[in-house]
Design an enzyme around this catalytic site. Sequence first.
Site, PDB file in Angstrom:
ATOM      1  CG  ASP A  44      49.327   7.021  38.302  1.00 21.35           C
ATOM      2  OD1 ASP A  44      50.184   7.206  37.406  1.00 21.35           O
ATOM      3  OD2 ASP A  44      48.122   6.859  38.060  1.00 21.35           O
ATOM      4  CD  GLU A  45      48.737  11.067  36.020  1.00 21.83           C
ATOM      5  OE1 GLU A  45      49.671  11.764  35.593  1.00 21.83           O
ATOM      6  OE2 GLU A  45      47.854  10.594  35.294  1.00 21.83           O
TER       7      GLU A  45
END
Length: 743
Positions: free
Chosen positions: A224-225
């Site tokens: 994620d991110e």
Amino acid sequence: MDDYIKGLNDPQREAVLHKDGPIMIIAGAGSGKTRVLTNRIAHLIGTGVPAYNILALTFTNKAAGEMRLRIEKIIGDKAKDIWMGTFHSVFAKILRFEADKIGYTSSFSIYDTDDSKSLIRSIVKERNLDDKVYKANVVLNRISGAKNRLISYREYLNNPIYAEDDRAYRRPEIGRIYKIYQERAIKSNAMDFDDLLFNTNILFRDHPAALQKYQQKFKYLLIDEFQDTNLSQYLIVRRLAAAHHNICVVGDDAQSIYAFRGADIQNILNFEKDYPTLQTIRLEQNYRSTKTIVKAANSLIAKNKAQLQKDVWTSNEDGNLIRLFKAMSDNEEGKMVAQSIFEEKMQHQLGNNDFAILYRTNAQSRSIEEALRKANIKYKIIGGLSFYQRREIKDLISYLRYTVNHKDEEALKRIINLPKRGIGNTTLQKVLATAYESELPLWEVISNIRKYVTGRATTAIAGFAELIKKFEDASTKLDAFETASLVAKESGLLKDLYEDKTIEGLSRYENVQELLNAIKEFVDNPDNQEKDLSAFLQEVSLATSADEAEDDGEEKVTLMTIHAAKGLEFQQVYVVGLEEELFPSQMALSSRNELEEERRLFYVAITRAEKKLTLSFATSRYQYGRIKNCEPSRFLKEIDPRFLEQGQGKTNAANHVNTSFVKNLRPQRSAPAQNFTHKPSPNFKPSDTRNLQAGMKVEHLKFGLGMVKAVKAHNNDRKAVIAFEKAGEKTLLLSFAKLKIHE
């Protein structure tokens, strides 16, 4: 299958149902990426992938916890077997298992920033260096930057470019400090946050069997991110994915705002180069914000050159135009914002929780806080002092750290005379010197003090050693809560705090009780298989302020920096301080890349708003005790004026700024010109600029030749205003600028 694809739009469904092979999900602001990630994991498990073969990496423990809860609702208890957490927590866990392979024991301590700075200050003092030149945070940032690029102290010391760079900044000893810092940390059986990633890379590089073990364990990776990853993080996941190529990265290049922490936007921009068979899916529908806010954000970020192509849109209502407040001072800006929040609450029956005030730097909160207090509006500041950074909490945690790791020098220095037991700094330095000179473990000297050191304090040191032995023995028989309760009581810490009847003393006592409550919760949590002190310390050492619980539950307006606001959303958002040299920051005006990051930061601020957005700037602001005249931020001109309020407000008619004002904002210093190149002089070498004066001719590596117009004091630094022949006028901080003075 219907459960986890119900209600998804086409791109979301495609991202969820994709199974094997590399995939990049470009997730625009408010596009439902968390839902896609959780449903994708549920789908993998639903199609037969064992949960323990899935590794999901996030940037906060809170985000990981929320994702796990969502997955549990879909698939049940299987979610508990997923390896999910932050990069640091997951790889700290792996390093506990594999510590002996890289010269550590499994009980290694994890140094936080304060521990690292304390060690650096000790080294600087021991080497008789100027602590104003070798500031702990400056040295630590340099070391951290090297580790994030996987540069060991040996490589650092052997690289003439780094040595020249350090000499230019008048800090030639940084390489030597890095070496001693690392040697002392290893001797203390301790790693700092950067070491957790650095050492995982070393483990996977030098121990193929260990790498293969985890490659077979983690057959599916989700990150994620992804735009926030640094080189060290990227190399770890690339190595893990090399066997099966089942890597899924989710991110938004337009929200890459952590370059100062080492994040490299090129990881997401160039991801396809490492995975030629990559499937790319764009999540472009924004479910969060109004059309006005989405289109305004798009018009701003379109000015960036380095970006992945996407067209974020929304089917939400048009919503209100964006308001723009012009204030005469920062205090007036605070009053305007407070008054506006008061009016919005009254007119639309909103609560304090519906509002957020975002700023570029923490220092800006003062005038906002004063105005909110006068308006009797409750507020909370996010990103202040973390619970685990409070003095009394660190004191008890240090006792617990030293109980399980007798090599932990920083923990020892904190607690050996706490509460006071007559062991002064001179005695402590004698003990440390004895251990260093004799090349003995520090605990060997402490636990047999009369054998190595003489003096009145030896009785107190011997008593301290007996106390630690008692705690160590208890920790092998008791759980974390029982051990911590014993340590808090018998160390004298609780008694010391209890006897302090001041308000501050009472608060510190309650904080320690709250820590003990947290440890009890940890022990009582059925998901935690290990209940001992080492297991708790691993979890708590990686906690951040973003992971801590809300305070008293009372509704409050949220104040925070834009960096801290990433991932959050509020009905109404106020972005204050939109002035040149503040936002964009003065430090970002020397390169296009830095300016583009500032623009992405503003994009993040805009896209936190769901219903209403207000922007503000002041024409003067107190800075370093003096009033500074300010110009509106160039970013205000970059928003399409169609989305800015043209009418006059009722109460603040004189303060609302219409589009004609925006179109006629005073010209700003533009981003550095890109249509020229400067070839430095053959003998270019940065000069000592301590005696730089107006009228001198200088050369800059990038901007070329120029004339110094003025040199001014700037906080603890100096800045020079220089008119360059081709690049125009620039204001540069002399501690960072590399200038050659031409006679």
